[in-house]
Design a protein around this motif. Structure first.
Motif, PDB file in Angstrom:
ATOM      1  N   GLY A  72       0.829  -1.200   0.000  1.00 16.33           N
ATOM      2  CA  GLY A  72       0.000   0.000   0.000  1.00 16.33           C
ATOM      3  C   GLY A  72       0.863   1.250   0.000  1.00 16.33           C
ATOM      4  N   ILE A  73       0.278   2.344  -0.450  1.00 12.83           N
ATOM      5  CA  ILE A  73       0.952   3.645  -0.402  1.00 12.83           C
ATOM      6  C   ILE A  73      -0.115   4.728  -0.270  1.00 12.83           C
ATOM      7  CG2 ILE A  73       0.998   3.950  -2.910  1.00 12.83           C
ATOM      8  CD1 ILE A  73       3.860   4.954  -0.523  1.00 12.83           C
ATOM      9  N   HIS A  74       0.154   5.717   0.570  1.00 11.32           N
ATOM     10  CA  HIS A  74      -0.803   6.799   0.795  1.00 11.32           C
ATOM     11  C   HIS A  74      -0.244   8.112   0.296  1.00 11.32           C
ATOM     12  CE1 HIS A  74      -3.363   9.691   3.011  1.00 11.32           C
ATOM     13  NE2 HIS A  74      -4.270   8.759   2.889  1.00 11.32           N
ATOM     14  N   ALA A  75      -1.121   8.998  -0.132  1.00 11.79           N
ATOM     15  CA  ALA A  75      -0.719  10.251  -0.771  1.00 11.79           C
ATOM     16  C   ALA A  75       0.099  11.155   0.144  1.00 11.79           C
ATOM     17  CB  ALA A  75      -1.959  10.997  -1.252  1.00 11.79           C
ATOM     18  N   LEU A  76      -0.037  11.032   1.446  1.00 10.69           N
ATOM     19  CA  LEU A  76       0.663  11.934   2.362  1.00 10.69           C
ATOM     20  C   LEU A  76       2.083  11.488   2.681  1.00 10.69           C
ATOM     21  CD1 LEU A  76      -2.191  12.776   4.912  1.00 10.69           C
ATOM     22  CD2 LEU A  76      -1.479  14.037   2.876  1.00 10.69           C
ATOM     23  N   MET A  77       2.474  10.331   2.162  1.00  8.05           N
ATOM     24  CA  MET A  77       3.786   9.791   2.479  1.00  8.05           C
ATOM     25  C   MET A  77       4.889  10.491   1.694  1.00  8.05           C
ATOM     26  SD  MET A  77       3.314   7.380   4.711  1.00  8.05           S
ATOM     27  CE  MET A  77       4.828   6.440   4.629  1.00  8.05           C
ATOM     28  N   ASN A  78       6.127  10.405   2.231  1.00  9.61           N
ATOM     29  CA  ASN A  78       7.337  10.608   1.445  1.00  9.61           C
ATOM     30  C   ASN A  78       7.930   9.220   1.231  1.00  9.61           C
ATOM     31  OD1 ASN A  78       7.371  13.555   1.396  1.00  9.61           O
ATOM     32  ND2 ASN A  78       7.752  13.400   3.588  1.00  9.61           N
ATOM     33  N   TYR A  79       8.835   9.070   0.267  1.00 10.18           N
ATOM     34  CA  TYR A  79       9.346   7.727  -0.004  1.00 10.18           C
ATOM     35  C   TYR A  79      10.823   7.762  -0.357  1.00 10.18           C
ATOM     36  CZ  TYR A  79       9.178   2.806  -1.305  1.00 10.18           C
ATOM     37  OH  TYR A  79       9.380   1.448  -1.353  1.00 10.18           O
ATOM     38  N   LYS A  80      11.622   7.177   0.509  1.00 11.57           N
ATOM     39  CA  LYS A  80      13.052   6.952   0.274  1.00 11.57           C
ATOM     40  C   LYS A  80      13.755   8.206  -0.243  1.00 11.57           C
ATOM     41  CE  LYS A  80      12.936   1.973   0.042  1.00 11.57           C
ATOM     42  NZ  LYS A  80      13.417   0.731  -0.606  1.00 11.57           N
ATOM     43  N   GLY A  81      13.594   9.279   0.503  1.00 13.79           N
ATOM     44  CA  GLY A  81      14.305  10.508   0.184  1.00 13.79           C
ATOM     45  C   GLY A  81      13.576  11.468  -0.726  1.00 13.79           C
ATOM     46  N   TRP A  82      12.498  11.010  -1.343  1.00 14.93           N
ATOM     47  CA  TRP A  82      11.720  11.893  -2.214  1.00 14.93           C
ATOM     48  C   TRP A  82      10.633  12.573  -1.393  1.00 14.93           C
ATOM     49  CZ3 TRP A  82      12.321  13.442  -7.233  1.00 14.93           C
ATOM     50  CH2 TRP A  82      13.348  12.809  -7.956  1.00 14.93           C
ATOM     51  N   GLN A  83      10.765  13.891  -1.221  1.00  8.34           N
ATOM     52  CA  GLN A  83       9.795  14.693  -0.505  1.00  8.34           C
ATOM     53  C   GLN A  83       8.799  15.294  -1.511  1.00  8.34           C
ATOM     54  OE1 GLN A  83      10.285  14.795   2.946  1.00  8.34           O
ATOM     55  NE2 GLN A  83      12.025  13.429   2.516  1.00  8.34           N
ATOM     56  N   HIS A  84       7.700  15.813  -0.991  1.00  8.79           N
ATOM     57  CA  HIS A  84       6.658  16.337  -1.869  1.00  8.79           C
ATOM     58  C   HIS A  84       7.126  17.475  -2.766  1.00  8.79           C
ATOM     59  CE1 HIS A  84       2.718  14.364  -0.605  1.00  8.79           C
ATOM     60  NE2 HIS A  84       3.687  13.685  -0.019  1.00  8.79           N
ATOM     61  N   PRO A  85       7.909  18.447  -2.286  1.00  7.60           N
ATOM     62  CA  PRO A  85       8.363  19.516  -3.205  1.00  7.60           C
ATOM     63  C   PRO A  85       9.194  18.980  -4.374  1.00  7.60           C
ATOM     64  CG  PRO A  85       8.644  20.204  -0.930  1.00  7.60           C
ATOM     65  CD  PRO A  85       8.291  18.740  -0.894  1.00  7.60           C
ATOM     66  N   GLU A  86      10.053  17.998  -4.099  1.00  8.94           N
ATOM     67  CA  GLU A  86      10.873  17.431  -5.166  1.00  8.94           C
ATOM     68  C   GLU A  86      10.026  16.660  -6.180  1.00  8.94           C
ATOM     69  OE1 GLU A  86      13.340  18.598  -1.908  1.00  8.94           O
ATOM     70  OE2 GLU A  86      11.684  17.149  -1.902  1.00  8.94           O
ATOM     71  N   MET A  87       9.000  15.970  -5.699  1.00  5.58           N
ATOM     72  CA  MET A  87       8.125  15.234  -6.610  1.00  5.58           C
ATOM     73  C   MET A  87       7.313  16.184  -7.481  1.00  5.58           C
ATOM     74  SD  MET A  87       6.867  11.838  -4.535  1.00  5.58           S
ATOM     75  CE  MET A  87       6.320  12.660  -3.037  1.00  5.58           C
ATOM     76  N   ALA A  88       6.842  17.299  -6.898  1.00  2.00           N
ATOM     77  CA  ALA A  88       6.118  18.300  -7.688  1.00  2.00           C
ATOM     78  C   ALA A  88       7.027  18.885  -8.760  1.00  2.00           C
ATOM     79  CB  ALA A  88       5.591  19.406  -6.778  1.00  2.00           C
ATOM     80  N   ASP A  89       8.277  19.176  -8.392  1.00  2.00           N
ATOM     81  CA  ASP A  89       9.213  19.744  -9.345  1.00  2.00           C
ATOM     82  C   ASP A  89       9.500  18.773 -10.492  1.00  2.00           C
ATOM     83  OD1 ASP A  89      11.317  21.859 -10.028  1.00  2.00           O
ATOM     84  OD2 ASP A  89      12.559  20.064  -9.864  1.00  2.00           O
ATOM     85  N   LEU A  90       9.597  17.482 -10.177  1.00  2.17           N
ATOM     86  CA  LEU A  90       9.851  16.499 -11.221  1.00  2.17           C
ATOM     87  C   LEU A  90       8.696  16.452 -12.217  1.00  2.17           C
ATOM     88  CD1 LEU A  90      11.602  14.251 -12.412  1.00  2.17           C
ATOM     89  CD2 LEU A  90      10.425  12.634 -10.882  1.00  2.17           C
ATOM     90  N   PHE A  91       7.470  16.459 -11.716  1.00  2.00           N
ATOM     91  CA  PHE A  91       6.298  16.450 -12.603  1.00  2.00           C
ATOM     92  C   PHE A  91       6.294  17.672 -13.510  1.00  2.00           C
ATOM     93  CE2 PHE A  91       1.801  17.942 -13.093  1.00  2.00           C
ATOM     94  CZ  PHE A  91       1.413  17.007 -14.040  1.00  2.00           C
ATOM     95  N   LEU A  92       6.550  18.858 -12.936  1.00  2.00           N
ATOM     96  CA  LEU A  92       6.563  20.072 -13.736  1.00  2.00           C
ATOM     97  C   LEU A  92       7.680  20.022 -14.788  1.00  2.00           C
ATOM     98  CD1 LEU A  92       5.903  22.698 -10.924  1.00  2.00           C
ATOM     99  CD2 LEU A  92       4.277  21.869 -12.634  1.00  2.00           C
ATOM    100  N   THR A  93       8.809  19.423 -14.429  1.00  4.39           N
ATOM    101  CA  THR A  93       9.907  19.262 -15.388  1.00  4.39           C
ATOM    102  C   THR A  93       9.488  18.369 -16.547  1.00  4.39           C
ATOM    103  OG1 THR A  93      11.575  19.568 -13.666  1.00  4.39           O
ATOM    104  CG2 THR A  93      12.283  18.452 -15.689  1.00  4.39           C
ATOM    105  N   TYR A  94       8.809  17.261 -16.238  1.00  3.83           N
ATOM    106  CA  TYR A  94       8.343  16.369 -17.296  1.00  3.83           C
ATOM    107  C   TYR A  94       7.358  17.077 -18.223  1.00  3.83           C
ATOM    108  CZ  TYR A  94      10.389  12.153 -15.147  1.00  3.83           C
ATOM    109  OH  TYR A  94      11.243  11.208 -14.660  1.00  3.83           O
TER     110      TYR A  94
END
Length: 337
Positions: free
Chosen positions: A266-288
């Motif tokens: 399972g995985i929940h939306a509020l989690m961070n995962y193995k060093g990936w925090q929410h700001p970094e994940m948002a930035d990656l999506f915007l980069t893509y």
């Protein structure tokens, strides 16, 4: 300072209202005052909140209390900034996890500044992009694995795009609704199956010559689907639960989970995962998006004025497969006043 704002509220189960009320707009030192531009309905989550059918002692039953303010995918314009806010200024466009509301305050640390090249409609997908990134990260994919995606709503569409970027050899994207299947990008290695997971088993078995899949994502939130998903993976395969059912009491895991050593993760939306925090994940999506490697614009099917929120949710309740990305255009309020 007081402002009158328009909010979309589930006042009780299965009842949507548009409410006007005043709120204190005076800012704390780290807050920003925002004016909504566009917000995206998270169809699976919000319809479940509107339906109001939850098992006791679940995340759903503790979270959803009526009157309930739905929504968490908002792009807004910054109207004012608090004294200690340095990285944002008046006129900036930001993504924030906020309910469907015209004017609101938010701590500036929770806002994502949108590049000028990203449209407000694209930016509204940031939160769902992080949820789906977490799901793909949870699977810990290896280059060349075969993967299935069950449920091609908003999350399923994004997961499929991420899987393609992650180097999956074959992707089996499944949904009984042909309209949803057709929204999946037609790319080499992506098999678009207009069928449910139970029906797809025979097809996948034939295509993989009996080997079945390395990973399957259950993104439906439907309690019956998990058991079907576990039948699609090979021994030691992984099933990723990205759709959280509101009625786990009627959810079964399938007949061969232990004998085939299947992992259910399972995985929940509020989690961070193995060093990936929410700001970094948002930035990656915007980069893509900026690189043209992901595209959400074709997924937008409907735009509503917030004043028409009851009709928007009624469409989703009664004909959900006809809609994908449903946006509220808050700029219409000025035209309609």
């Amino acid at each position: 300072m007081s402002l009158e704002t328009v909010s979309i509220v589930f006042t009780e189960k299965q009842k949507v209202e548009v409410i006007k009320k005043s709120f204190d707009a005076a800012l704390g030192q780290t807050e920003i005052l925002c004016a909504a531009i566009t917000s995206l309905i998270s169809t699976g989550t919000e319809l479940q909140c509107l339906r109001g059918v939850f098992d006791p002692d679940t995340n759903w039953s503790s979270w959803v209390q009526y009157p309930f303010h739905p929504g968490y995918s908002m792009v807004a314009e910054v109207m004012e900034v608090g004294a200690n806010v340095q990285h944002l200024q008046k006129g900036d466009r930001v993504f924030v996890e906020n309910a469907h509301t015209q004017f609101f305050k938010k701590d500036a640390s929770h806002a994502v500044l949108l590049p000028k090249e990203i449209s407000s409609e694209e930016g509204a997908w940031v939160n769902l992009s992080k949820t789906t990134q977490l799901g793909v990260r949870r699977a810990e994919l290896f280059l060349g694995e075969t993967v299935g995606v069950i449920g091609l709503g908003l999350l399923g569409q994004l997961v499929t795009q991420y899987l393609y970027l992650s180097g999956a050899k074959e992707i089996y994207a499944m949904d009984p609704a042909e309209s949803r299947v057709q929204l999946v990008q037609d790319r080499p290695g992506i098999h678009r199956l207009a069928m449910d997971a139970g029906t797809a088993k025979e097809h996948i078995e034939k295509q993989t010559k009996g080997k079945m899949l390395d990973v399957v994502f259950d993104i439906t939130g439907h309690p019956a689907v998990l058991a079907q998903a576990t039948q699609l993976v090979k021994p030691l395969g992984r099933v990723i639960l990205l759709g959280d059912t509101a009625t786990p009491s009627v959810q079964g895991m399938g007949r061969n989970v232990v004998s085939n050593s299947v992992s259910i993760l399972g995985i929940h939306a509020l989690m961070n995962y193995k060093g990936w925090q929410h700001p970094e994940m948002a930035d990656l999506f915007l980069t893509y998006l900026l690189q043209g490697r992901m595209d959400v614009t074709p997924l937008i099917t409907h735009r509503f004025s917030p004043l028409d929120a009851p009709q928007a949710y009624d469409l989703l309740v009664h004909n959900r497969s006809s809609a994908m990305g449903v946006l509220f255009d808050w700029t219409r309020l000025g035209e309609e006043s």
